[in-house]
Each structure stands twice: as structure tokens, then as C-alpha cells.
Design a protein around this motif. Structure first.
Motif, short mmCIF file in Angstrom:
data_model
loop_
_atom_site.label_atom_id
_atom_site.label_comp_id
_atom_site.label_asym_id
_atom_site.label_seq_id
_atom_site.Cartn_x
_atom_site.Cartn_y
_atom_site.Cartn_z
N ARG A 38 0.82 -1.22 0.00
CA ARG A 38 0.00 0.00 0.00
C ARG A 38 0.86 1.27 0.00
N VAL A 181 -15.33 -9.57 19.96
CA VAL A 181 -16.49 -9.14 19.19
C VAL A 181 -15.97 -8.54 17.88
N ARG A 183 -17.30 -7.91 13.48
CA ARG A 183 -18.51 -7.86 12.65
C ARG A 183 -18.68 -9.12 11.80
N ARG A 184 -17.58 -9.76 11.50
CA ARG A 184 -17.68 -11.01 10.75
C ARG A 184 -17.03 -12.11 11.58
N SER A 185 -17.25 -13.37 11.16
CA SER A 185 -16.77 -14.46 11.99
C SER A 185 -15.30 -14.79 11.74
N ALA A 186 -14.66 -14.14 10.80
CA ALA A 186 -13.23 -14.32 10.57
C ALA A 186 -12.73 -13.11 9.80
N MET A 187 -11.40 -13.03 9.63
CA MET A 187 -10.79 -11.98 8.82
C MET A 187 -11.30 -10.59 9.17
N LEU A 189 -11.07 -7.30 12.23
CA LEU A 189 -10.43 -6.79 13.43
C LEU A 189 -11.43 -6.82 14.58
N TYR A 263 -20.58 1.38 20.26
CA TYR A 263 -20.95 -0.04 20.20
C TYR A 263 -20.08 -0.84 21.18
N ARG A 266 -21.18 -0.51 24.64
CA ARG A 266 -22.43 -1.18 24.83
C ARG A 266 -22.28 -2.68 25.02
N VAL A 267 -21.35 -3.30 24.28
CA VAL A 267 -21.24 -4.75 24.38
C VAL A 267 -20.38 -5.19 25.55
N GLY A 270 -22.00 -6.96 28.84
CA GLY A 270 -22.52 -8.30 28.53
C GLY A 270 -21.41 -9.27 28.20
N LEU A 271 -20.41 -8.77 27.51
CA LEU A 271 -19.28 -9.61 27.12
C LEU A 271 -18.51 -10.06 28.36
N ARG A 274 -20.47 -12.63 30.26
CA ARG A 274 -20.40 -13.94 29.59
C ARG A 274 -19.06 -14.63 29.90
N VAL B 627 -25.94 -10.18 23.61
CA VAL B 627 -24.86 -9.31 24.08
C VAL B 627 -24.30 -8.46 22.95
N THR B 628 -24.02 -9.10 21.82
CA THR B 628 -23.35 -8.37 20.73
C THR B 628 -24.32 -7.85 19.68
N HIS B 630 -25.25 -9.63 17.30
CA HIS B 630 -24.86 -10.32 16.07
C HIS B 630 -25.95 -11.32 15.64
N LEU B 690 -18.18 -13.82 4.63
CA LEU B 690 -17.19 -14.86 4.36
C LEU B 690 -17.86 -16.22 4.38
N ASP B 693 -19.59 -17.05 7.40
CA ASP B 693 -20.81 -16.30 7.75
C ASP B 693 -22.04 -16.80 6.99
N GLU B 748 -25.54 -3.03 16.11
CA GLU B 748 -26.01 -1.89 16.89
C GLU B 748 -27.52 -1.73 16.76
#
Lengths: 288, 758
Positions: A38, A181, A183-187, A189, A263, A266-267, A270-271, A274, B627-628, B630, B690, B693, B748
Motif C-alpha cells: 500500500r 467481538v 462484525r464477521r466471523s473471521a478476517m 479486526l 458499540y 455497549r457490548v 454483557g461480554l 459472559r 450481548v453483541t 450479532h 465470508l 458467515d 447496533e
């Protein structure tokens, strides 16, 4: 740009002292190569340390776990010694990137890149990680907390190489874990990553708490205010205490200017709840 | 043995798997120049000056071409509103303002970054609401001077690019008679096609003609658009197609090709261009963002007396195909479920944002989202079970769509509800805390536009299909068309080859869009093959001394029925006929006729009918993390009607892929605009789903042979994306007990909605 492959730590520190700030260490390359492509990094020389023998081991040194800087995420996620003594690290390594990234990304890279969202750092912080840095002029040890100095910034000098990380294993009436936490289940941050280690006395009183998070500030960090809120409480009688700690954690989230701060706040309660219940359950289960 | 309904290997599978397939982005030519576009860094402003000097200082840069050096007219698919290069003002971030020509790609790109563009920024018209606000600045002050193709009246007015109005005039009466009114406003973001191969062009100029090599979904449209932009005859342009690395609608119109062609003529050298990853995003014709407000007058017995729909979709800075797409609401609202009457008012508006356009299932995902969320809302208001209410409201065979087109086979949808229920019983689906189930139905078209194929019998007894139908990944060309020809000719699938697109060599083809290839081009191939077959039989009947009607062709052998020893191979026939009567070849064309409809049903309507409809029911089962916030899609079922399944594996592959794209639109992908500029600039920020998902999609393929289709086939590839967001949103709303009225559904938003229910 020059590319230079070194075969030993001695060669590596020689090259580092020769090039200073012009040199950049390449290990797994999962951060360095994208940055280079980059145009964000244009070092005069890339010093490839991936061929050094002796930086890829996991061992027990007098009750302390020693992990070489070149140990990969995949190895951390699958090694039985890590699963047994450092389950949070095992879980964090398994949450990094995707399988392909984990296969090449190294622990040393995750530490030295020092991303604010680095998954392994909270897990290392709760094991009181001590780093061994070597240079031509010798070696020094530094705690991970002191090493981290903001997003992408560390106490590593341009002539130094991270050689190994020493961790304090989990005690007998202890439990730990890492939750992420994203936003996606892999790949992806971590929006936030949370590591917790709990030590519980036979009486049921929590006599050791370590809490660390990533994503919440410029660096991964311990959250001592949350730790003190939990210390000395009893594991069994008041699950409500977890909620209180969660609120403290949410307050500990750094600058609201960081993306997704709201966000994240907020989580967090709860996190934490858990994670704490999971750890408490493991201790109660082991004690029964 | 018949190849239909089996799944033979694709002709391109081996080369693609081994990395040997040559995509457009792999092309190069000796002596080739590179060019790159300098683009506007701001969303709106007056273009004061362009200083080429900083770019010209870069080693290898030959020239900076600006508006003064290129044709000064505006062009477009429907509205001629788009300049080749912006001259006086820029209308979106990323609008081309200059072309940098160089000896290398690196120099061209460095030059494009270095051109000093002096723009006096003005406050952009950022949203459709702003565009429609009283006194809004006009995105194009001279909008009234833009020509419209065919002189059609599409209701243009200031920032309104197109307006479609369907208003039978009886809405007030219906609302007065209602027991109650259910209403909702549904908001959706853009969606970026995210194909992997960037847009590119390689142009040459020789003897007064332009040749453009490209990976493009619609070579003939490209030919015509390049000709329009350069002001030359379409026959002066030849487009040659190569393997396409994904398109999803983004490669249907012109992008870099006219620039490359102009420079090839200027330099008399081949010129190559290719988007950078950021340009791909800035210049992508994303699915339009839209606001859809729906109000229904409902009677206590569940009758929907009237539905009133008001839609505003964002065209971006230029019209593109937005005016045509503005007809599509007519085939969603009040068509799938019965309503006594409906008013549908759609406006497509200019903003200072990148022009939107075609993305698989054009407009469908957000229209069906609004329609199906609204159906759930009515069922909830009535206290009715959502599936039962849908079945009670479902259109019946013979009912008319809003354009007056009779729905001949809509009972197929009723069958789909049963088939899905058999697989995952509605009563138990999505049961449990923070779990939910949702359904969504759609009737989707098979694009009717023209196709042509020539089928020739080769001298070795194999066949070649000559067509510009494009293989855009679905397998429609790589297997489907070959299977159809093989079946019609009595060959095995691997004995049929299909050419790559070439506008000089083939009849017109309307490209890879709207699932049309199998149905339209397949039909042309079936017809041409029948003619070839009849010539083969004539020849064979002389060779075998038997009547043509007594002959059968199986696996490349012509034999006399009942006398298997009396036979000749197709190779022998071909050899014989070539040197006696001459080679065998036949061509055929097909266009799907426009279905019967009421031409006066609406004003401004460019898509008048919904030809070769297919029927779709999707069911999503989700769980929500308290919690999340999701959302996890636990189970996803598609029941889709395809006419006849030519290649079942290709169809289920398209279903899996369409659902994945739909889940991205529903849950994770974001294309946000901030003062007209895209917020997400990289794949990292974008949020494509992905593999981890996306659940394994369970596909039920229903067959109801279409008499017009080749061996009964309709289209199949486009529509699986259409109902996904609606089904998922209904499931999430069911799980959390609160409405979901905007997409994508961010964690959110789920937490917000959960909070409101507590």
C-alpha cells in the motif's frame, strides 16, 4: 529495497545494528507486506527472520512458559501446552484473521506491530508477559505493559529483536479466557477483545483478577479499576458483581473518537458477564 | 443419452482451476501504451483549471488529455447526460476529468495522481431527500437539454431523472373503507458488486476501425456505447470478449473502453487501461440506495383494500439505467399478494454521488424487503400467523399484475410454500429465545432481450455454436448452451464448443443479464440445431437409403430406427455433405415477446412487461446474540422454479452465491455516503460475508417446463439474490420482537431494537 535473509539471531542483530531505522523485520509478513504494497512502509531493507532456528519453540522453563517470537498463531491455537496453561492465548490466536493468516502470522509480529486491536495482547497481558529483547549490545527484559506505547508504537529500539515471551501459567484454582467481538466471523479486526484470568481461594473468594482488553484504546491494556472491583468478592454469591465490573470496563473504553466506541461500550458489560460466568463455571466445575 | 438434467463439467473449469484462463485483466499487446484517469476528488464543484505539468514531469508520461481534446457531447443508455470528461463542473467524487497517457501502467497511475485539478467545491446534493427538497440546487442545471433515447417521456423534472406513476385514482375511497391502516418506511443502502477482476480495456485502431478487447457482460451494448461516445458508426467498433472475472451487473455498460479507443486512434498504438481497487469502488454502478414508504388499507378479515407506495431511489450523478429500473416496483407491490388497488409512485433522482446502476436482481432486494416486511406488519396487526396470512393473500392464477399482465402460473408459489414446509416445518422453525424465522416471496423475470446463434456441424461430426452470449460465471454458456445444442443435435455435451463473444462475427446478443442466456440464446440454439439436424437427416437418408423420418441420432451416430447396423456417424455425414452440398450451418434468433399488458397502466414505464416469470420462496432461520447483537443465519432454504433444470449443479451454485450476496446486503456490507463521498474505501472496511458467515443453502428446484424455453428452461441465475434480505429481516424481527426497517441490519441496530422492546 533490499531483501536480506538471516539464519541466526546473531546475524539478525548484526543487520539491525547496520540498518537501524532503515531496516524492517519480516517474519510472517501479514502486516509488513500489505503495508509495503500500500506504500505505507518503504524500508531500505527487509530483514527476513523467518529462517532463524530456535525462535519457533514453546517450552517450560522452571514453571514459566517460554514462547519463541516465530511461533505462529496456528501453533498457539493448537498446542496442547498452550491450551492447558494459557487457554486465553489459545482462543485469541484462533481468533486472528483467517486460517491462512494464522498459518504464517507470528506471535512476535502481533506483539511488535502492536495494533490497537491485536487479539493476542490481552491474553498475554493477563499472563504477565515478559519480553526478551536482544541487540548487539546485549539483552533486556521488559514487561508487555511497559512495552506497548500506543497504536503501532512500542518500546522496541530499531536495533532490537524480540526473541521470546515468558508467561505465567494458570494456577490450580484459576481459569481464563478470551472473547472477541467482530462484525464477521473471521478476517476481521476486533471491535473489542477481552481477556480475563480469575484465581479463586478455596473459600470461594476471588483472590486474583486480571482483566485486559484490546480495541478499546490506542493499545491493548490491563483495566485495573475493573480488576479491583472484582477482587475480594465471592465467586458464588453475587453474580451481580459482574455487571458492576462490566460498567467499569465500559467506562475504561478510551477516546470516543475511535471508531465504534459507542458499540464497544455497549457490548462490554454483557461480554464481561459472559466471560466471567464461563471462567467461574470452569473453576466451580473443576472444584466439584 | 440425454445430457439435460445432468451436471457435466464446464468447458472452462480446467483452465480456470489451473489459472490458465486468460481474463481481460491478463491481456497485453506489443507496443502497448497505458492510460489512467484523473478523477474529481470532490463530490461537486466548478472545474476551474487542470494543470498537467506535475504529471508531465513524471518519467514515461506522454500526455494529459482533457475535455478540450475529446468529444464534447453527452451520452447515455437512456438519458444523454454523461460527458466523456467533465468540462465545466464535476458532479460526483471520482468523475473523470483528464486522461494520462504513459509508457507504463505505473507512470500512467502516478500521472493521474499528479494532475493538479483546480475545483471550486460547492455543497453537494448528498441524498435523495436533499435532491427533492424545495429550492434544492440542480445537480445538472441544463437537465432540460439532455436527450432521451427514443424521445420517451420518462417524467424528468430538475433533479428527478425519471418518474413512474401508476394511480388508478381509487385510493382515497379504499382508505376510507379500511378498518385500519398499516404503514412503514424502509431504507436501504447501496450495494457494491465487489467482482474480483477489475474493469479494464485494451483498444487498438487499424484501417479506420476500433477493436476493443475486454471482459464485459454485454459486448454489443459496449460496441454501441463506444460508438455513441466517439461519434462513429457502431460498425466501426468491434468488441472481442474474454473470460470475465465477475460482473454482477457492473460490466454491462461502458467504463474505460471509449477512453482507450480514443487514445488508440490518437497514438496508433494499442492502449490498455485498468481500474485500481479504489477506482473500482468509486466508479462502480452500485445497487441504488432507496427509501420505500408503503401504506396499506386493511380490512379486519385480512383483505388488503389498497396499497400506496412511494419510492425514491438514488440515481447518483447520471441517469444510467435508473429510469428503466423505476418500472420494477410495478411487478412487486400488489402483484405477488392480492390487493384490490394500488398506487405506485417511483422517482429516481440525481444526487452528487457516484451513478448507481445494475447489480444482480436490480432493485429487487430492496423492493421485496419493503413488500415482505410490510406483509409481516399487516399479519402482526391482524394477529394472524405470517405464513397463513401470506397463503391467504397470495395471488391466484389469472390474477393481473399491476401492469395488467395475467399471472398464468402463480399457483407455483403455493406449491413452494408446501415444499419449504416439508423441509422445515413452519410451526417449529426458528423456535426458541432470540431465534426467529422469516419468509419472502418473489416473482422474477427472465430478461427477454434478443439473442442469435449460428450452429455449425464441423467436419469431424462435432458442433460449434457461434454466439456472443457471454459466460459471466454462471455456467450458462460453459455448460447450459452446450447441453442444449448437444440434446438438439444428438451429440454428447463435450462434442459442442461455444465461441467467445465477437461483435464482428456473430448476431446481436443482449449480454449476460437477467438470467436470459439459457432461455433466450438457448432457444435460438435449439431452433438453429433443429435446422442443422434436418439437413443432417437429409444427407444421412441418402447415405443410408432410408427415409429421414425413420432415422435417429444418438451420441453422434445416425441410424435407422430398429436397424442399428444401418448407421453412419455424424463425422461421415459432415464429410460427405461438405464436398457435395456444402457445409451445414444454420442460424436462428429469439426475442421473448412482451407479455400482454395494459400500456396505459402507468406513465414513464420503460419495462412494460415481466416476461417468462419464475417463482421464488425463501425461508431464513436466525438466532440473535443478546450481548453483541450479532445475527447468525442458522438455516436458509430456497425454493425456486426454473422451468426445466438444464444443469442442476449450476443452478444450486447460483442459488448459494445469490444467497451469499443477499446476506451481505442484509447484514454486513456497507456503502455509506458522507457528503456525497463513499465512506468505505477498501474491502477491509466493506464487510463482504465470508464462507464462515454463510450457511449451506438448502435448495429446492421446482420444474414447470416453459413451452417457449429450450426444452422448457427459464432463467435461473439472477433471482436467488432477490428475496434474501427480506427473509432475513423478517426472521430477525421475529427473533427480537421488534421491526427491522432498514438495511443492512447492524448489530447496533439489533441492540437498539432489543432495548426498545424491554
Amino acid at each position: 529495497m533490499r531483501f536480506c535473509r538471516v539464519r541466526s539471531v546473531a546475524e539478525a542483530v548484526d543487520e539491525l545494528s547496520r540498518w537501524g531505522t532503515e531496516g524492517r523485520i519480516l517474519a510472517g509478513g501479514t502486516d509488513v507486506m500489505p503495508q509495503y504494497l500500500r506504500g505505507e512502509q518503504s524500508p531500505a531493507v527487509l530483514i527476513d527472520i523467518s529462517g532463524i532456528d530456535g525462535l519457533g519453540g514453546i517450552s517450560d522453563v522452571g514453571g514459566v512458559t517460554s514462547i519463541g517470537a516465530l511461533v505462529t498463531m496456528r501453533r498457539l491455537a493448537t498446542a496442547s501446552l498452550i491450551a492447558l496453561r494459557h487457554p486465553a492465548l489459545s482462543q485469541a490466536a484462533a481468533a486472528v484473521g483467517a486460517w491462512q493468516t494464522q498459518t504464517v502470522a507470528t506471535l512476535g509480529g502481533n506483539i511488535c506491530t502492536a495494533a490497537a486491536t491485536a487479539d493476542t495482547l490481552p491474553a498475554l497481558l493477563i499472563a504477565d508477559a515478559q519480553l526478551t529483547l536482544v541487540s548487539k549490545s546485549g539483552r533486556r527484559r521488559i514487561g508487555l505493559e511497559d512495552f506497548l506505547a500506543g497504536s503501532g508504537a512500542t518500546a522496541l529500539r530499531p536495533t532490537e529483536l524480540l526473541r521470546a515471551v515468558e508467561l505465567e501459567p494458570l494456577g490450580e484454582r484459576s481459569s481464563e479466557g478470551y472473547l472477541k467481538v467482530a462484525r464477521r466471523s473471521a478476517m476481521d479486526l476486533a471491535v473489542v477483545g477481552l481477556a480475563l484470568r480469575l484465581d479463586v481461594a478455596p473459600s470461594g473468594v476471588i483472590d486474583g483478577v486480571r482483566i485486559a482488553m484490546c480495541g478499546g484504546d490506542q493499545s491493548a491494556h490491563r483495566v485495573s479499576a475493573a480488576e479491583s472491583a472484582l477482587l475480594g468478592t465471592r465467586l458464588s454469591d453475587d453474580p451481580g458483581a459482574f455487571g458492576e465490573v462490566g460498567a467499569v470496563l465500559a467506562d475504561a473504553v478510551g477516546s470516543a473518537a475511535l471508531p465504534e466506541a459507542q458499540y464497544r461500550r455497549r457490548v462490554l458489560p454483557g461480554l464481561f458477564d459472559r466471560l466471567a460466568r464461563r471462567c467461574a463455571g470452569e473453576i466451580a466445575g473443576a472444584g466439584a | 443419452m440425454s445430457a439435460l438434467g445432468t451436471s457435466p463439467e464446464r468447458s472452462d473449469a480446467d483452465a480456470k482451476l489451473r489459472g490458465q484462463a486468460v481474463y481481460g485483466a491478463d491481456l497485453s499487446k506489443t507496443g502497448m501504451l497505458w492510460a489512467a484517469l484523473a478523477r474529481s476528488p470532490v463530490a461537486a464543484g466548478h472545474l476551474r483549471a487542470i494543470d498537467p505539468v506535475p504529471a508531465l514531469r513524471i518519467d514515461g508520461v506522454l500526455e494529459v488529455v482533457t475535455a478540450a481534446d475529446v468529444p464534447d457531447w453527452r451520452t447515455g443508455v437512456i438519458v444523454s447526460d454523461t460527458p466523456m470528461l467533465a468540462a465545466d463542473y464535476v458532479a460526483y467524487e471520482g468523475e473523470p476529468v483528464a486522461i494520462v497517457v504513459a509508457e507504463s501502467r505505473a507512470a500512467a497511475e502516478a500521472g493521474a495522481r499528479s494532475v493538479a485539478v483546480d475545483i471550486e467545491p460547492v455543497e453537494p446534493v448528498s441524498t435523495p431527500e436533499q435532491a427533492l427538497a424545495p429550492g434544492a440546487r440542480l445537480v445538472h442545471p441544463e437537465w432540460n437539454r439532455f436527450a432521451v433515447a427514443g424521445g420517451a417521456d420518462i417524467g424528468r423534472n430538475g433533479n428527478v431523472v425519471a418518474e413512474v406513476v401508476h394511480d388508478p385514482g381509487d385510493l382515497d375511497e379504499a382508505f376510507a373503507a379500511a378498518d385500519f391502516v398499516v404503514e412503514g418506511t424502509y431504507r436501504t443502502l447501496r450495494q457494491y458488486q465487489a467482482h474480483l477482476e477489475p474493469k479494464m480495456a485494451l483498444a487498438t485502431y487499424e484501417s479506420g476501425r476500433y477493436t476493443i478487447e475486454v471482459s464485459h457482460q454485454y459486448p454489443f451494448r459496449l460496441r454501441d456505447r463506444v460508438a455513441q461516445i466517439l461519434g462513429v458508426a457502431p460498425s466501426a467498433v468491434r468488441v472481442v470478449g474474454h473470460h470475465i472475472g465477475g460482473g454482477f451487473g457492473a460490466k454491462l455498460d461502458v467504463s474505460l473502453e471509449a477512453f482507450a479507443a480514443l487514445l488508440a486512434q490518437r497514438y496508433r498504438r494499442p492502449v490498455r487501461m485498468q481500474h485500481t481497487a479504489l477506482e473500482e469502488r468509486l466508479a462502480a454502478p452500485c445497487r441504488a440506495n432507496a427509501i420505500t414508504a408503503v401504506r396499506s388499507a386493511v380490512r379486519r378479515d385480512g383483505t388488503i383494500l389498497a396499497t400506496d407506495v412511494e419510492i425514491v431511489s438514488d440515481s447518483g450523478a447520471y441517469a444510467n439505467n435508473g429510469p428503466a429500473l423505476s418500472s420494477i416496483p410495478m411487478f412487486v407491490f400488489g402483484s405477488i399478494y392480492r390487493v384490490d388497488t394500488a398506487r405506485i409512485w417511483t422517482r429516481n433522482v440525481y444526487t452528487n454521488t457516484a451513478p448507481t446502476g445494475a447489480y444482480r436482481g436490480v432493485n429487487g432486494p430492496w423492493l421485496v424487503f419493503a413488500n415482505e416486511r410490510h406483509m409481516d406488519a399487516i399479519a402482526d396487526a391482524l394477529g394472524r400467523d405470517r405464513r397463513e396470512f401470506r397463503l391467504a393473500s397470495l395471488a391466484r392464477d389469472g390474477d393481473l399484475m399491476r401492469n395488467g399482465q395475467p399471472l398464468e402460473q402463480v399457483s407455483i408459489l403455493r406449491e413452494a410454500f408446501d415444499r419449504v414446509d416439508d423441509l422445515s416445518g413452519w410451526q417449529d422453525a426458528g423456535a426458541g429465545e432470540l431465534r426467529g424465522v422469516g419468509q419472502a416471496a418473489a416473482i422474477w423475470l427472465t430478461n427477454p432481450m434478443p439473442g442469435h446463434a449460428t450452429v455449425k456441424l464441423n467436419e469431424d461430426g462435432t458442433a460449434t455454436v457461434i454466439t456472443s452470449a457471454t459466460e459471466n460465471g454462471s455456467g450458462a454458456v460453459a455448460t447450459g448452451l452446450r447441453q442444449i445444442a448437444a440434446e438438439a443435435l444428438g451429440l454428447a455435451t463435450d462434442q459442442v464448443t461455444v465461441t467467445m463473444p465477437d461483435t464482428d462475427a456473430t448476431g446481436y446478443d443482449a449480454g449476460s443479464q437477467g438470467s436470459r442466456t439459457t432461455h433466450v440464446v438457448g432457444r435460438a440454439i435449439a431452433d438453429a440445431s433443429a435446422e442443422v439436424r434436418s439437413q443432417v437427416l437429409d444427407q444421412a437418408s441418402q447415405m443410408l437409403e432410408a427415409a429421414a423420418e425413420d432415422l435417429v441420432i444418438t451420441d453422434g451416430v445416425v441410424s435407422v430406427a430398429g436397424v442399428p447396423t444401418a448407421s453412419v456417424t455424424l463425422g461421415q455425414v459432415a464429410q460427405s455433405v461438405t464436398w457435395t452440398e456444402g457445409p451445414i450451418a444454420a442460424g436462428a434468433s429469439y426475442v421473448t415477446p412482451t407479455p400482454p399488458h395494459d400500456p396505459l397502466c402507468a406513465t414513464g414505464m420503460l419495462i412494460k412487461g415481466w416476461p417468462t416469470p419464475t417463482y421464488h420462496l425463501h425461508q431464513a432461520e436466525v438466532s440473535v446474540d443478546a450481548v453483541t447483537g450479532h445475527v447468525t443465519v442458522d438455516r436458509y432454504i430456497v425454493c425456486q422454479e426454473v422451468g426445466r433444470a438444464i444443469h442442476p449443479d449450476a443452478i444450486t451454485g447460483q442459488i448459494q452465491g445469490g444467497v451469499a450476496q443477499g446476506l451481505g446486503f442484509a447484514l454486513s456490507e456497507r456503502v455509506d455516503l458522507d457528503h456525497g463521498r463513499y465512506v468505505q474505501r477498501t474491502f477491509k472496511q466493506h464487510g463482504l460475508p465470508l464462507a464462515a458467515d454463510v450457511p449451506r443453502v438448502e435448495a429446492i428446484v421446482m420444474e414447470h417446463a416453459d413451452p417457449a424455453g429450450p426444452f422448457g428452461a427459464k432463467g435461473a441465475a439472477e433471482p436467488p439474490v432477490v428475496p434474501v434480505a427480506a427473509a432475513v429481516a423478517n426472521a430477525v424481527a421475529d427473533a427480537i420482537g421488534a421491526p427491522i426497517d432498514s438495511l443492512p441490519i447492524r448489530p447496533e441496530d439489533v441492540l437498539d431494537a432489543l432495548e426498545r422492546t424491554q
